[in-house]
Scaffold this active site. Sequence first.
Site, short mmCIF file in Angstrom:
data_model
loop_
_atom_site.label_atom_id
_atom_site.label_comp_id
_atom_site.label_asym_id
_atom_site.label_seq_id
_atom_site.Cartn_x
_atom_site.Cartn_y
_atom_site.Cartn_z
N ARG A 116 25.62 50.17 37.98
CA ARG A 116 26.57 51.15 38.49
C ARG A 116 27.11 52.02 37.38
O ARG A 116 27.26 53.21 37.52
CB ARG A 116 27.72 50.41 39.19
CG ARG A 116 28.92 51.30 39.47
CD ARG A 116 29.89 50.62 40.39
NE ARG A 116 29.22 50.18 41.59
CZ ARG A 116 29.58 49.10 42.29
NH1 ARG A 116 30.59 48.36 41.90
NH2 ARG A 116 28.92 48.75 43.38
N TYR A 117 27.44 51.39 36.27
CA TYR A 117 28.02 52.12 35.14
C TYR A 117 26.90 52.52 34.20
O TYR A 117 25.86 51.87 34.14
CB TYR A 117 29.03 51.21 34.42
CG TYR A 117 30.20 50.81 35.27
CD1 TYR A 117 31.23 51.71 35.54
CD2 TYR A 117 30.29 49.53 35.81
CE1 TYR A 117 32.31 51.34 36.32
CE2 TYR A 117 31.38 49.15 36.59
CZ TYR A 117 32.39 50.06 36.83
OH TYR A 117 33.46 49.70 37.60
N ARG A 120 25.83 49.61 31.26
CA ARG A 120 25.84 48.16 31.45
C ARG A 120 25.39 47.79 32.86
O ARG A 120 25.52 48.59 33.79
CB ARG A 120 27.21 47.57 31.16
CG ARG A 120 28.36 48.22 31.91
CD ARG A 120 29.63 48.17 31.05
NE ARG A 120 30.83 48.58 31.74
CZ ARG A 120 31.20 49.86 31.92
NH1 ARG A 120 30.41 50.83 31.51
NH2 ARG A 120 32.32 50.14 32.54
N CYS A 129 27.36 27.80 42.92
CA CYS A 129 28.54 27.54 42.10
C CYS A 129 28.85 26.05 42.17
O CYS A 129 28.48 25.39 43.15
CB CYS A 129 29.76 28.29 42.62
SG CYS A 129 29.72 30.06 42.29
N CYS A 133 35.00 29.09 45.48
CA CYS A 133 36.37 29.61 45.59
C CYS A 133 36.57 30.18 46.98
O CYS A 133 35.73 30.92 47.48
CB CYS A 133 36.60 30.73 44.58
SG CYS A 133 36.33 30.25 42.88
N CYS A 136 36.27 34.06 47.19
CA CYS A 136 35.08 34.66 46.56
C CYS A 136 34.81 36.06 47.11
O CYS A 136 34.77 36.28 48.31
CB CYS A 136 33.87 33.78 46.80
SG CYS A 136 32.37 34.46 46.03
N ARG A 138 31.96 37.59 46.50
CA ARG A 138 30.53 37.65 46.79
C ARG A 138 30.10 36.60 47.80
O ARG A 138 29.00 36.10 47.76
CB ARG A 138 29.77 37.45 45.48
CG ARG A 138 29.14 38.72 45.00
CD ARG A 138 28.56 38.59 43.62
NE ARG A 138 29.15 39.60 42.78
CZ ARG A 138 29.51 39.41 41.53
NH1 ARG A 138 29.34 38.25 40.93
NH2 ARG A 138 30.05 40.40 40.86
N ASP A 297 39.62 41.75 46.88
CA ASP A 297 38.66 42.62 47.56
C ASP A 297 38.74 42.47 49.09
O ASP A 297 39.38 41.56 49.60
CB ASP A 297 37.24 42.32 47.09
CG ASP A 297 37.00 42.83 45.68
OD1 ASP A 297 37.62 43.85 45.30
OD2 ASP A 297 36.18 42.22 44.96
N ASP A 334 39.02 47.34 42.54
CA ASP A 334 37.58 47.64 42.56
C ASP A 334 37.34 48.40 43.87
O ASP A 334 37.51 47.85 44.95
CB ASP A 334 36.75 46.34 42.49
CG ASP A 334 35.48 46.54 41.68
OD1 ASP A 334 35.00 47.69 41.59
OD2 ASP A 334 34.96 45.54 41.14
N LYS A 341 35.72 49.97 39.17
CA LYS A 341 37.08 49.50 38.88
C LYS A 341 38.00 50.68 38.56
O LYS A 341 37.68 51.49 37.70
CB LYS A 341 37.06 48.56 37.69
CG LYS A 341 36.21 47.33 37.93
CD LYS A 341 36.12 46.48 36.67
CE LYS A 341 35.22 45.28 36.88
NZ LYS A 341 33.79 45.67 36.96
C1 PLP Z 1 32.88 44.88 36.67
C2 PLP Z 1 31.50 45.37 36.62
C3 PLP Z 1 30.86 45.61 35.40
C4 PLP Z 1 31.54 45.39 34.07
O1 PLP Z 1 32.65 46.21 33.90
P1 PLP Z 1 33.44 46.13 32.52
O2 PLP Z 1 34.61 47.03 32.74
O3 PLP Z 1 32.49 46.62 31.47
O4 PLP Z 1 33.82 44.71 32.29
C5 PLP Z 1 29.57 46.07 35.43
N1 PLP Z 1 28.93 46.30 36.58
C6 PLP Z 1 29.51 46.09 37.79
C7 PLP Z 1 28.75 46.38 39.02
C8 PLP Z 1 30.82 45.61 37.85
O5 PLP Z 1 31.39 45.37 39.04
#
Ligand code: PLP
Length: 420
Positions: A116-117, A120, A129, A133, A136, A138, A297, A334, A341
């Site tokens: 998404r980002y 990363r 798990c 939880c 959860c 997910r 969420d 989120d 986020k």
């Molecule tokens: C939270 C998240 C991340 C990591 O976010 P950071 O702010 O770098 O910790 C990466 N991908 C997805 C889809 C996320 O939900």
Amino acid sequence: MANPTNLVGRAPWANVSDAEWNDWKWQIANRLRTVEDLKQAIALTTDEEAGVRKSLEHFRMAITPYYASQIELGNPRCPIRMQAIPVGAEAVHSPDDLEDPLAEDEDAPVPGLTHRYPDRALFLVTQICSMYCRHCTRRRLVGEKDAHITRDQFAAAYDYIRAHSEIRDVIVSGGDPLVMSDRELEEILSTLRAIPHVEIIRVHTRTPVVLPMRITEDLCRMMRNYHPVYVNTHFNHPREMTAEARRACSLLADHGMPLGNQSVLLRWVNDCPHVMKSLVHELMKARVRPYYIYQCDLSRGISHFRTPVSRGIEIIEALRGHTTGMAVPTFVVDAPGGGGKIPVMPNYVVSQAPGQIVLRNFEGTITRYRENPDVGSGCGLHDACRDPRYAPKEGPVAMMQPDGPMTIGPVPERKKRKHE
Ligand SMILES: *Cc1c(COP(=O)(O)O)cnc(C)c1O
């Protein structure tokens, strides 16, 4: 905040030796998974029992004996109990509930890998798990199948990461990746480490909280071979920081893994400035930096855990300045639908005029700061600052470029009508 003394403790497992109790495989094999298991360890009211049976039709339960031993007897609002034992409210589905609230599946170029980002990716390596939880996010996946992702899915995810050199950070999550054997985990870490552009690896796990005996010398010695490896864990309440949990964090930190914590804001578990302040202090003592607090969420069947967003702002207000900045996490919502986020915090900017800004501090003292009037946007010193090829293409940063767009975002209906 005094810790309760009347915990379930080891009484229901009185015949179990210390060696077995401290063996993570024994803990997994002896998890409480049915109403009958639960009743052997903890007295349930008839109401609770009915609630447990009903919610188990929707979502699975598993509680490690260790985590169950921390439940306070006779307190239905015990924070450990509320996170582990299902209640009837889980069968209530609110109209706002969503199957995949963060649209993680939609943003997955290959199953199990959400990109998404820009730099990363989130890699969900297992659906298992040690403890499920109740809150959860997910739950659409986790606990549905007792399985890790398949060989083919691993191969497809590695191919995708290899082909995308912009991914410099991979988050290994699930499920809980530390339910895997050391050997399985090493295969993941070594494969990722062999990809030249993957600079850092993060392991996201609740194991130090719910199964601290899994954090062994052998595991840590293996993990440290793939540095930089970061570990983010998930403590929600100061009572979860037991001697066992502290030992697990300590071992990870001693092997060079920087530790972070991600909490979820949960009604009656931790939606309180006093509980959160005590939690962040316990974390700091265990060398764990508070990283995020998440607004709960919109996953199915967890509406009873949700708090107003303002509760998170109230908590940050009570932390910032009142304790060290190192202990203040970022509170985030989120965004439902996959917006990612979004940080939310109290307002510290009171007013602004060209060349000056008026700010307030944590005590309410208001200060004026005069700015250097000659400074425009960006520093302009580097090739990257001047070359339009490096200019950000999206968001407010793009708008602030010399030829950036004046408006971004959706075109309102009234403007669309004009062109018809
Ligand atoms: C939270 C998240 C991340 C990591 O976010 P950071 O702010 O770098 O910790 C990466 N991908 C997805 C889809 C996320 O939900």
